[in-house]
Design an enzyme around this catalytic site. Structure first.
Site, PDB file in Angstrom:
ATOM      1  CE  LYS A   1       4.513   6.066   7.038  1.00 12.58           C
ATOM      2  NZ  LYS A   1       3.965   7.401   7.288  1.00 12.58           N
TER       3      LYS A   1
ATOM      4  CE  LYS B   1       5.632   3.704  10.416  1.00 10.88           C
ATOM      5  NZ  LYS B   1       5.875   4.963  11.108  1.00 10.88           N
TER       6      LYS B   1
ATOM      7  CD  GLU C   1      -2.778  -0.928   2.602  1.00  9.30           C
ATOM      8  OE1 GLU C   1      -2.550   0.020   3.384  1.00  9.30           O
ATOM      9  OE2 GLU C   1      -3.636  -1.795   2.820  1.00  9.30           O
TER      10      GLU C   1
ATOM     11  CD  GLU D   1       4.870  10.608   4.932  1.00 11.28           C
ATOM     12  OE1 GLU D   1       4.464   9.680   5.632  1.00 11.28           O
ATOM     13  OE2 GLU D   1       5.433  11.609   5.380  1.00 11.28           O
TER      14      GLU D   1
ATOM     15  CG  PHE E   1      -5.618   1.570   6.011  1.00 11.22           C
ATOM     16  CD1 PHE E   1      -5.590   0.985   7.255  1.00 11.22           C
ATOM     17  CD2 PHE E   1      -5.157   2.870   5.871  1.00 11.22           C
ATOM     18  CE1 PHE E   1      -5.099   1.661   8.343  1.00 11.22           C
ATOM     19  CE2 PHE E   1      -4.663   3.561   6.957  1.00 11.22           C
ATOM     20  CZ  PHE E   1      -4.626   2.955   8.203  1.00 11.22           C
TER      21      PHE E   1
ATOM     22  CE  LYS F   1      -1.701  -1.827   6.166  1.00 14.89           C
ATOM     23  NZ  LYS F   1      -3.060  -1.244   6.226  1.00 14.89           N
TER      24      LYS F   1
ATOM     25  CE  LYS G   1       8.070   7.133   6.721  1.00 16.21           C
ATOM     26  NZ  LYS G   1       8.182   8.218   7.711  1.00 16.21           N
TER      27      LYS G   1
ATOM     28  NE  ARG H   1      -4.332   3.972  11.490  1.00 13.10           N
ATOM     29  CZ  ARG H   1      -3.496   3.049  11.954  1.00 13.10           C
ATOM     30  NH1 ARG H   1      -2.229   3.364  12.199  1.00 13.10           N
ATOM     31  NH2 ARG H   1      -3.912   1.811  12.147  1.00 13.10           N
TER      32      ARG H   1
ATOM     33  CD  GLU I   1      -2.654   8.489   7.607  1.00 14.04           C
ATOM     34  OE1 GLU I   1      -1.729   9.272   7.863  1.00 14.04           O
ATOM     35  OE2 GLU I   1      -2.813   7.402   8.204  1.00 14.04           O
TER      36      GLU I   1
END
EC number: 6.5.1.1
Length: 990
Positions: free
Chosen positions: A326, A518, A324, A496, A436, A501, A520, A331, A394
């Protein structure tokens, strides 16, 4: 005969009424809530018996090792600080249960006031409290004491003691109040009475009414008690113990219940008996009760994509994981209940991750006065059979004019604006809720179900309302090689990063685990240009930086051509605030050039030449403590990661993660950057970014992934190769063309010329440009610009040079057998691999990297393969980097500590024959290790961020990787001395 139940005494009944009133609703909601039997202790017991001992333990730390000390009632304990703190808290709670009763809520909400959601915010910050205390003590607002409180970040002018409290507002108040206190002894105001008064204070708005409440406190408290009261009001306790510790000691299930409810009152009233445990549905979340959501774990420092995917617990039956984007938003959880009495038939609740209620902004109903910035537009979002639901997602800002997400800083402004949108206009910026996860549906708790099942429930219950409420898309992937293309895409779109997941995972409240990861890009292209901006404001630091400017407000000149007397002469718009990268010498140099020229900022009469964010609404965002005329000021050269929109600055743009580079003593104030000049720079940078791909690393060591030609070359078993084996001078590459782009780096170095000679000696043809001919083999082992450009086109695989050697060596080993081209192995042979070929080439080696067609002759390679076959040890170990990232995520960054300052670096050291330099380099290496960095001797190793070269070795710097900064040992030493990461370019080669 049953024991008599002890009844509350008269004082306990009075206090219960004082704090909770005659509230039948509370009794109905908490039918088993405890009631204290006796009066609560004086307020001062909180700090005499709890706060002060905890802070004293924090200061002492663990005793040094030595002879075994005497133990027992008259000896000293050798407890760790954590154990000592737990003992202090346990004693306090046990004393409360014994002398007061089981209702610990009155004390708990004063001990961890930032977790108390029942009491409204006071609307009192430091300066507002200072004004109240000035009125309370009836001192002149122009007096030294008044100025000490109003300018609490400034060093003290009245006496030496004030200097030590610069940056400590409560400490500064103590100094002023201690000389005027009505009571020198500790007061008698009880904890219940303090709570009652604080409840009233939270409901008052005018300063005069607030003064009356403070007078009540002041009459019954001494200066020390008032100091702690101020800390509670500011919700800034810093007592050396977290809420987790207090909750855990209060009850074994307290943290669990707090995670699903965010309700301190409920925790204290439902879990007052440690022997009674939560069971079954009591441990699940509830409608209209804010819960603590699941969080994404941080990727391992130095972890490859392959390792990240391994942590997602894929198996042979199901190797899938989800990718997905970010999102850069806030949140948010949405609760919805069907309610015939609510306008529109539905009742909504919105809470942030920090449990802040946002229903006032996004809406409580679909229609009417309480239909907010979102709910009025999502009437058709839920299926007809949906009675109630809880969604996790989000909240982002979406710009309808460009149809793209906007930075988080604009969310609240967009929501307030959209709240007034009665016509559903399709222009401007608006809040968009991207969902999500679904954790509750039609009275059914979904957290025990897998993410895949929860997603099915979400898609059956919720329908997209375009650019209002949308289900967040995902990509189902099966290999780690699918991550990088997705990451490249979001990086190109200035997003970002990604969240990976595990679709087989259940939802875990308030847990940060490897089911969500995450990813990044750590080293992205910076903004690209240094910006020389004028300083117009200064902010005083707190703590050890109190009393001096620790950060500065930089601005853009409005009109550089304006002359004295013109309206725009010296006029500036605020642009960004910078506080990182300054050394002591830098602060001293700025102070030396500006001393005596600073003026205190008066919010009632702001300087007309400096316009702040919110100017058009008569607001003063990011207001500095002091300001300075541009003509008296200095020019700072700064760099940043990127430019982003922000209404906190007058320019409506600001720098993201700005850092100081150097003081531009060679520039006059009127040579600083203007608004028009910045627009030109920004346009130029954006043009360059469109032309050149962003280079990045994934955290510490992004794994280089290999790819090959879209059209398959001849592989094992092909009948097109009939030439018999002819030793090193074979025809194994007959019919193939090779475009060799770089030298070979691994496992041994070979020049481009040597590789071309090897190809020709074995029947291959060498070309000097790429083409779409079917039998072209493109070879590279370094990501040069031309290689990166070829990757971006995504039309050809790229092979590592080692494949050439492996193919020749294998045919030597198979002397006499039919010669064949060695099948490609994804990890060993491919530098860049097209997605269409991934599965085909993965079949050429087993799960541990052992080729089916190639003999392993190298001992190290064999050892690596055998090592990969060992099952991983099932163990839980402390993940230091993840812990530090979580602290930063909670706003408690340790970046000011030396043990953290080099945490995101991997440093390569050149060698030197100079013993003095070698000794300095060893010391610098120790500093980097202590500061959390990594050391390597291989400059070409993945993820190298800095290369330390000996003095005078500038000639060979060109071979350093593009993203590696070249520095001398002086940079490491200077960073260590200043306890901050300084700009590298000022300390190159020295």
């Amino acid at each position: 005969m049953a024991e008599d139940t002890e009844m509350p005494d008269a004082e306990a009944v009075r206090e219960n009424t004082l704090m909770y009133g005659h509230d039948d609703e509370l009794d109905e909601k908490f039918p088993t809530r405890p009631m204290n039997l006796h009066k609560s202790p004086p307020f001062h017991t909180l700090f005499t018996d709890l706060f002060d001992p905890l802070m004293e333990t924090q200061k002492k730390g663990r005793q040094p090792p030595g002879p075994r000390r005497k133990a027992g009632p008259h000896g000293h304990s050798n407890l760790s600080p954590h154990e000592a703190k737990r003992n202090i808290i346990e004693r306090f709670i046990a004393s409360w249960r014994k002398t007061v009763g089981n209702d610990f809520y009155p004390a708990m909400r004063l001990i961890i006031p930032d977790k108390d959601r029942d009491r409204a915010m006071y609307g009192l910050k430091e300066k507002a409290i200072a004004k109240v205390l000035i009125k309370l003590t009836k001192i002149s607002k122009d007096s030294d004491d008044a100025k000490q409180m109003l300018n609490w970040k400034l060093p003290g002018q009245l006496h030496k003691a004030s200097a030590s409290t610069a940056g400590d507002f409560a400490g500064r108040c103590y100094q002023v109040l201690s000389s005027r206190q009505l009571n020198t002894k500790l007061g008698d105001m009880s904890i219940a009475e303090v709570n009652n008064a604080l409840d009233k204070l939270s409901q008052l708005g005018s300063e005069d009414e607030q003064v009356k409440i403070f007078q009540r406190f002041n009459r019954r408290m001494n200066a020390e008690e008032m100091t702690w009261l101020i800390r509670i009001i500011l919700r800034q306790m810093k007592i050396g113990a977290t809420e987790k510790t207090f909750l855990d000691i209060w009850h074994p299930d307290a943290e669990t219940l707090f995670n699903i409810s965010s309700n301190l009152r409920r925790v204290c009233w439902e879990l007052y008996d440690p022997k009674v445990r939560l069971e079954g549905e009591d441990t699940g979340l509830s409608l209209m009760q804010c819960f603590q959501p699941q969080l994404a774990a941080f990727q391992d420092k130095g972890g490859s994509f392959e390792k990240i995917v391994a942590r997602l617990q894929a198996n042979s039956d199901d190797d899938s994981f989800w990718i997905e984007e970010k999102l850069d938003g806030e949140r948010m959880q949405l609760h919805m209940i069907e309610d015939p009495e609510a306008p529109g038939g539905k009742l909504f609740g919105f809470w942030s991750r920090k449990a802040k209620d946002y229903a006032y902004l996004y809406g409580k109903h679909l229609q009417g006065d309480e239909a907010g910035a979102l709910t009025r537009f999502i009437t058709d979002a839920f299926g007809k059979n949906v009675r109630n639901i809880i969604l996790d997602g989000e909240m982002i800002t979406w710009d309808m004019d460009v149809d793209h997400i906007v930075g988080f800083g604009t969310l609240k402004t967009a929501a307030i604006s959209e709240k007034e949108n009665k016509t559903d206009k399709s222009t401007g910026q608006r809040p968009l809720f991207r969902v999500f996860d679904c954790v509750y549906l039609n009275d059914k708790l979904l957290t025990p179900y897998t993410l895949r099942d929860r997603r099915r429930a979400l898609e059956s219950a919720v329908k997209d309302v375009k650019r209002r409420l949308e289900i967040h898309p995902y990509i189902e992937a099966h290999s780690h090689t699918e991550i990088e293309p997705a990451l490249r895409k979001v990086v190109a779109e200035s997003s970002e990063g990604l969240v990976l997941k595990n679709p087989r995972s259940m939802y875990r409240l308030n847990d940060r685990n490897a089911d969500w990861m995450k990813v990044k890009p750590e080293y992205m292209s910076e903004f690209g240009e240094s910006l020389d901006c004028i300083v117009v404001g200064g902010y005083f630091g707190s703590g050890h930086r109190g009393g001096a400017h620790s950060s500065f407000l930089c601005a853009l000149l409005l009109n550089k051509d304006a002359k004295p007397g013109d309206a725009d002469y010296e006029k500036c718009w605020s642009f960004f605030k910078v506080g990182g990268g300054f050394s002591r010498e830098d602060y001293a140099a700025i102070r030396g050039r500006t001393e005596g020229k600073w003026k205190d900022w008066d919010p009632r009469r702001p300087p007309p030449i400096i316009e702040l964010g919110g100017h058009e609404q008569n607001r003063q965002h990011e207001r500095p403590d002091q300001w300075i005329h541009p003509s008296d000021s200095v020019v700072l050269e700064c760099k940043a990661a990127s430019v982003e929109g922000s209404d906190k600055f007058r320019f409506n743009l600001t720098l993201r993660f700005p850092r100081f580079r150097m003081l531009r003593t060679d520039k006059r104030w009127d040579q600083a950057l203007s608004r028009e000049e910045f627009y030109e720079i920004k346009a130029n940078v954006e043009y360059k970014r469109e032309e050149k791909e962003k280079e990045f690393e994934i955290e510490k060591s992004r794994r280089k992934r290999t790819r090959t030609t879209k059209k398959p070359i001849v592989v094992a078993g092909s009948e097109t190769i009939t030439t018999p084996y002819a030793g090193p001078q074979s025809k194994i590459f007959d019919g193939l063309s090779f475009y060799i782009m770089t030298e070979q780096l691994h496992p041994t170095k070979k020049s481009k010329v040597d590789l071309e000679a090897l190809v020709k000696a074995n029947g291959g043809r060498v070309v000097q440009r790429d083409s779409m001919e079917p039998n072209l083999v493109i070879v590279a082992d370094k990501r040069l610009i031309k290689v990166a450009s070829l990757e971006k086109r995504d039309t050809n695989n790229i092979v590592k040079p080692v494949w050439i050697q492996d193919t020749i060596q294998q045919n030597e080993v198979d002397n006499g057998a039919l010669p064949y081209l060695l099948p490609f192995e994804p990890n060993r042979h491919m530098f860049y691999l097209l997605g269409d070929n991934q599965l085909d080439y993965e079949a050429n080696a087993d799960d541990y990297g052992d080729s089916y067609a190639r003999d392993i002759a190298d001992v190290e390679e064999m050892r690596k393969i055998l090592g990969a076959t060992d099952p991983p040890q099932k163990r839980t170990k402390f993940d230091r980097e993840s812990f530090l990232d979580q602290l930063e995520d909670h706003g408690d960054s340790l970046s000011h500590l030396k043990t953290y300052m080099f945490s995101s670096t991997k440093v390569a050291f050149r060698t030197s024959d100079d013993p003095v330099w070698t000794l300095r380099a060893q010391l610098a290496g120790n500093y980097i290790r202590f500061g959390g960095g990594q050391i390597t001797e291989d400059e070409d190793e993945e993820g190298v961020t800095h290369t330390v070269v000996p003095d005078g070795q500038t000639a060979s710097v060109s071979r350093v990787a593009d993203l590696s900064r070249v520095v001398g040992v002086g940079w490491v030493q200077k960073c260590w001395d200043e306890s901050t990461r300084l700009d590298e370019e000022r300390y190159q080669w020295g």
